[in-house]
Design a protein around this motif. Sequence first.
Motif, PDB file in Angstrom:
ATOM      1  N   ILE A  52      61.912  36.008  93.076  1.00 50.02           N
ATOM      2  CA  ILE A  52      62.919  36.819  93.764  1.00 50.02           C
ATOM      3  C   ILE A  52      62.242  37.961  94.506  1.00 50.02           C
ATOM      4  CG2 ILE A  52      65.009  38.207  93.492  1.00 50.02           C
ATOM      5  CD1 ILE A  52      65.584  36.770  90.924  1.00 50.02           C
ATOM      6  N   VAL A  53      62.582  38.127  95.777  1.00 49.16           N
ATOM      7  CA  VAL A  53      62.151  39.314  96.509  1.00 49.16           C
ATOM      8  C   VAL A  53      63.277  40.340  96.424  1.00 49.16           C
ATOM      9  CG1 VAL A  53      60.551  38.142  98.050  1.00 49.16           C
ATOM     10  CG2 VAL A  53      62.941  38.288  98.690  1.00 49.16           C
ATOM     11  N   THR A  54      62.929  41.560  96.066  1.00 49.16           N
ATOM     12  CA  THR A  54      63.946  42.595  95.898  1.00 49.16           C
ATOM     13  C   THR A  54      63.527  43.865  96.631  1.00 49.16           C
ATOM     14  OG1 THR A  54      63.015  43.646  93.912  1.00 49.16           O
ATOM     15  CG2 THR A  54      64.414  41.705  93.586  1.00 49.16           C
ATOM     16  N   PHE A  78      52.541  28.801  93.446  1.00 51.87           N
ATOM     17  CA  PHE A  78      53.549  28.208  92.558  1.00 51.87           C
ATOM     18  C   PHE A  78      53.856  26.772  92.953  1.00 51.87           C
ATOM     19  CE2 PHE A  78      55.386  32.691  91.619  1.00 51.87           C
ATOM     20  CZ  PHE A  78      54.452  32.862  90.611  1.00 51.87           C
ATOM     21  N   CYS A  79      53.898  26.499  94.251  1.00 57.50           N
ATOM     22  CA  CYS A  79      54.219  25.152  94.721  1.00 57.50           C
ATOM     23  C   CYS A  79      53.038  24.190  94.603  1.00 57.50           C
ATOM     24  CB  CYS A  79      54.700  25.195  96.172  1.00 57.50           C
ATOM     25  SG  CYS A  79      56.329  25.952  96.378  1.00 57.50           S
ATOM     26  N   SER A  80      51.856  24.699  94.286  1.00 59.55           N
ATOM     27  CA  SER A  80      50.688  23.823  94.131  1.00 59.55           C
ATOM     28  C   SER A  80      50.636  23.184  92.755  1.00 59.55           C
ATOM     29  CB  SER A  80      49.399  24.610  94.384  1.00 59.55           C
ATOM     30  OG  SER A  80      49.181  25.561  93.350  1.00 59.55           O
ATOM     31  N   ASP A  81      51.487  23.636  91.841  1.00 57.23           N
ATOM     32  CA  ASP A  81      51.530  23.098  90.486  1.00 57.23           C
ATOM     33  C   ASP A  81      52.503  21.922  90.450  1.00 57.23           C
ATOM     34  OD1 ASP A  81      51.750  22.509  87.826  1.00 57.23           O
ATOM     35  OD2 ASP A  81      52.182  24.550  87.171  1.00 57.23           O
ATOM     36  N   ALA A  82      51.983  20.725  90.208  1.00 58.39           N
ATOM     37  CA  ALA A  82      52.827  19.516  90.226  1.00 58.39           C
ATOM     38  C   ALA A  82      53.872  19.518  89.128  1.00 58.39           C
ATOM     39  CB  ALA A  82      51.949  18.271  90.097  1.00 58.39           C
ATOM     40  N   SER A  83      53.688  20.324  88.085  1.00 57.46           N
ATOM     41  CA  SER A  83      54.651  20.352  86.987  1.00 57.46           C
ATOM     42  C   SER A  83      55.752  21.383  87.195  1.00 57.46           C
ATOM     43  CB  SER A  83      53.929  20.653  85.666  1.00 57.46           C
ATOM     44  OG  SER A  83      53.454  21.989  85.647  1.00 57.46           O
ATOM     45  N   SER A  84      55.734  22.064  88.339  1.00 61.44           N
ATOM     46  CA  SER A  84      56.678  23.164  88.551  1.00 61.44           C
ATOM     47  C   SER A  84      57.834  22.792  89.457  1.00 61.44           C
ATOM     48  CB  SER A  84      55.948  24.373  89.152  1.00 61.44           C
ATOM     49  OG  SER A  84      55.638  24.129  90.517  1.00 61.44           O
ATOM     50  N   MET A  85      58.924  23.510  89.267  1.00 63.25           N
ATOM     51  CA  MET A  85      60.054  23.531  90.195  1.00 63.25           C
ATOM     52  C   MET A  85      60.277  24.998  90.538  1.00 63.25           C
ATOM     53  SD  MET A  85      63.933  22.100  89.660  1.00 63.25           S
ATOM     54  CE  MET A  85      65.123  22.101  91.018  1.00 63.25           C
ATOM     55  N   VAL A  86      60.309  25.305  91.815  1.00 65.22           N
ATOM     56  CA  VAL A  86      60.375  26.699  92.249  1.00 65.22           C
ATOM     57  C   VAL A  86      61.713  26.970  92.911  1.00 65.22           C
ATOM     58  CG1 VAL A  86      59.287  28.483  93.661  1.00 65.22           C
ATOM     59  CG2 VAL A  86      57.874  26.713  92.593  1.00 65.22           C
ATOM     60  N   HIS A  87      62.393  28.015  92.443  1.00 70.77           N
ATOM     61  CA  HIS A  87      63.626  28.470  93.068  1.00 70.77           C
ATOM     62  C   HIS A  87      63.375  29.863  93.632  1.00 70.77           C
ATOM     63  CE1 HIS A  87      68.146  28.229  93.378  1.00 70.77           C
ATOM     64  NE2 HIS A  87      67.881  29.469  93.773  1.00 70.77           N
ATOM     65  N   VAL A  88      63.479  30.002  94.937  1.00 64.76           N
ATOM     66  CA  VAL A  88      63.230  31.274  95.611  1.00 64.76           C
ATOM     67  C   VAL A  88      64.555  31.899  96.005  1.00 64.76           C
ATOM     68  CG1 VAL A  88      62.196  32.403  97.620  1.00 64.76           C
ATOM     69  CG2 VAL A  88      60.970  30.546  96.461  1.00 64.76           C
ATOM     70  N   SER A  89      64.743  33.144  95.632  1.00 70.38           N
ATOM     71  CA  SER A  89      65.946  33.890  96.016  1.00 70.38           C
ATOM     72  C   SER A  89      65.570  34.959  97.033  1.00 70.38           C
ATOM     73  CB  SER A  89      66.585  34.552  94.797  1.00 70.38           C
ATOM     74  OG  SER A  89      67.614  35.452  95.207  1.00 70.38           O
ATOM     75  N   GLN A 140      61.746  19.168  95.241  1.00 68.69           N
ATOM     76  CA  GLN A 140      62.454  19.743  94.096  1.00 68.69           C
ATOM     77  C   GLN A 140      62.707  21.235  94.231  1.00 68.69           C
ATOM     78  OE1 GLN A 140      59.294  18.602  94.027  1.00 68.69           O
ATOM     79  NE2 GLN A 140      58.007  19.628  92.513  1.00 68.69           N
ATOM     80  N   ASP A 141      62.089  21.906  95.183  1.00 69.66           N
ATOM     81  CA  ASP A 141      62.195  23.355  95.283  1.00 69.66           C
ATOM     82  C   ASP A 141      63.467  23.763  96.024  1.00 69.66           C
ATOM     83  OD1 ASP A 141      59.718  23.592  93.960  1.00 69.66           O
ATOM     84  OD2 ASP A 141      58.657  23.279  95.846  1.00 69.66           O
ATOM     85  N   ARG A 142      63.964  24.950  95.708  1.00 73.04           N
ATOM     86  CA  ARG A 142      65.240  25.410  96.245  1.00 73.04           C
ATOM     87  C   ARG A 142      65.140  26.843  96.784  1.00 73.04           C
ATOM     88  NH1 ARG A 142      65.693  20.830  95.896  1.00 73.04           N
ATOM     89  NH2 ARG A 142      67.235  19.553  94.793  1.00 73.04           N
ATOM     90  N   LEU A 143      66.081  27.157  97.690  1.00 70.70           N
ATOM     91  CA  LEU A 143      66.168  28.489  98.298  1.00 70.70           C
ATOM     92  C   LEU A 143      67.620  28.929  98.230  1.00 70.70           C
ATOM     93  CD1 LEU A 143      64.592  30.671 100.010  1.00 70.70           C
ATOM     94  CD2 LEU A 143      65.415  29.436 102.033  1.00 70.70           C
ATOM     95  N   SER A 144      67.858  30.186  97.856  1.00 68.99           N
ATOM     96  CA  SER A 144      69.249  30.629  97.718  1.00 68.99           C
ATOM     97  C   SER A 144      69.402  32.119  98.006  1.00 68.99           C
ATOM     98  CB  SER A 144      69.783  30.328  96.310  1.00 68.99           C
ATOM     99  OG  SER A 144      69.221  31.215  95.356  1.00 68.99           O
ATOM    100  N   HIS A 145      70.669  32.494  98.118  1.00 69.07           N
ATOM    101  CA  HIS A 145      71.069  33.895  98.272  1.00 69.07           C
ATOM    102  C   HIS A 145      72.277  34.094  97.373  1.00 69.07           C
ATOM    103  CE1 HIS A 145      72.835  37.512 100.007  1.00 69.07           C
ATOM    104  NE2 HIS A 145      71.728  37.715 100.701  1.00 69.07           N
ATOM    105  N   VAL A 146      72.292  35.178  96.624  1.00 67.25           N
ATOM    106  CA  VAL A 146      73.419  35.429  95.730  1.00 67.25           C
ATOM    107  C   VAL A 146      74.410  36.376  96.389  1.00 67.25           C
ATOM    108  CG1 VAL A 146      72.452  37.432  94.502  1.00 67.25           C
ATOM    109  CG2 VAL A 146      74.024  35.873  93.324  1.00 67.25           C
ATOM    110  N   LEU A 147      75.684  36.086  96.215  1.00 70.64           N
ATOM    111  CA  LEU A 147      76.764  36.887  96.799  1.00 70.64           C
ATOM    112  C   LEU A 147      77.671  37.397  95.681  1.00 70.64           C
ATOM    113  CD1 LEU A 147      77.680  34.369  99.645  1.00 70.64           C
ATOM    114  CD2 LEU A 147      76.277  36.422  99.882  1.00 70.64           C
ATOM    115  N   VAL A 148      78.099  38.649  95.811  1.00 69.02           N
ATOM    116  CA  VAL A 148      78.969  39.272  94.813  1.00 69.02           C
ATOM    117  C   VAL A 148      80.163  39.879  95.538  1.00 69.02           C
ATOM    118  CG1 VAL A 148      79.119  40.948  92.938  1.00 69.02           C
ATOM    119  CG2 VAL A 148      76.956  39.786  93.388  1.00 69.02           C
TER     120      VAL A 148
END
Length: 372
Positions: A18-20, A124-135, A158-166
């Motif tokens: 997460i970038v904050t 993080f994406c160079s690790d074959a055993s990982s799944m990365v979710h970037v916010s 398998q990797d994902r990108l998202s934005h959270v809304l409130v």
Amino acid sequence: MVKMMATPVHYPRRILLIVTGLTPQVVTETLYALAVQAQEKFIPTEIHVISTGEGVERARLSLLDPATGFFFALCKDYGLQGIHFTPENLHIIEDAAGRPLSDIRTPEDNLRAADFIMHFVRNFCSDASSMVHVSIAGGRKSMGFFAGYALSLFGRSQDRLSHVLVNDPFESLPDFYFPPLQGKVLYSRHNNKPVHTTAARIMLADIPFVRLRNGMPSKLQDRQISFHETVEEVQSSLHFVSLSFDLPNQSVCCGGKSFKLPPLLLAFYLWLARRHVAASGQGAIHWQEADPQEFLTVYTEVVGPMSGSLDRVRQVLSNGFDRQYLEEKKAKINHRLEKELPLEASFYQIATFGDKPFTKYGLRLSPDKIAL
């Protein structure tokens, strides 16, 4: 090696990055949306936060204080276990001198942020055993852009990108970090108006992104070069689509990049290209319809009428083409195109049209992009 599947549970290493900025609330809001609220839950095994010096300090105090940290409160309320999130997972963007950045204001600061963010995404994406979710819910807009762009460069299926809304007014309430299991009343700083946390709604917006990793030169996936250099190298491999042939040098030119082909493959490719242009894009051919003499004429142009290989090819085709012969040449040419043009090969590759046994072979490239 872990078998790649899209379901998070199949990946032993699940990373939430997460970038904050100055609102550490996005960390717990995103974690709540993914691990508690989502239909297909993503429970990270580790959380990493990238921010400026002040942003990291706010995250440390509000999220990771042993007594009052909202991260621990969220995990306790909803039974989340096994998530590694410590002060060592808070990463401060540094300036060229190695000093923590207090904010991102100058072009130089932006470049440092881009390099810093890309470093983590790439690793993080160079690790074959990982799944990365970037916010990209927090921080400066440029930080979110860099995180999304880096994931586009290095992200896998398998990797994902998202934005959270409130929803309002909780988005602007400094004391709201997630909907607690036991609801409570919070007060707005502006008008002291009371609101109950049961009215809070957290929505996770999944952001589709173009995955360039498989089409990117493999050397860029591992080299620790800057964001700017990576973008320049990827850009340099992208050209306007065009196809031409240089017979004296026995090479083909695709979008400005020239490379040699073995004479037989060059003649085969040129033969299909000429058919494609002559028939205004309708030159695909079935193996039983292919004229060996037509192909041999092209091959003679490539190797010359005195070449010893001419008689050998003529002998091979004495009884006409067979499907295996066309399939073999197609596969070898397409493999070479993938090697030479990792981002653009699909434009130039030989395609098959129709189902067996009626399969035809030809080009998809627009005829006006071919210079003969």
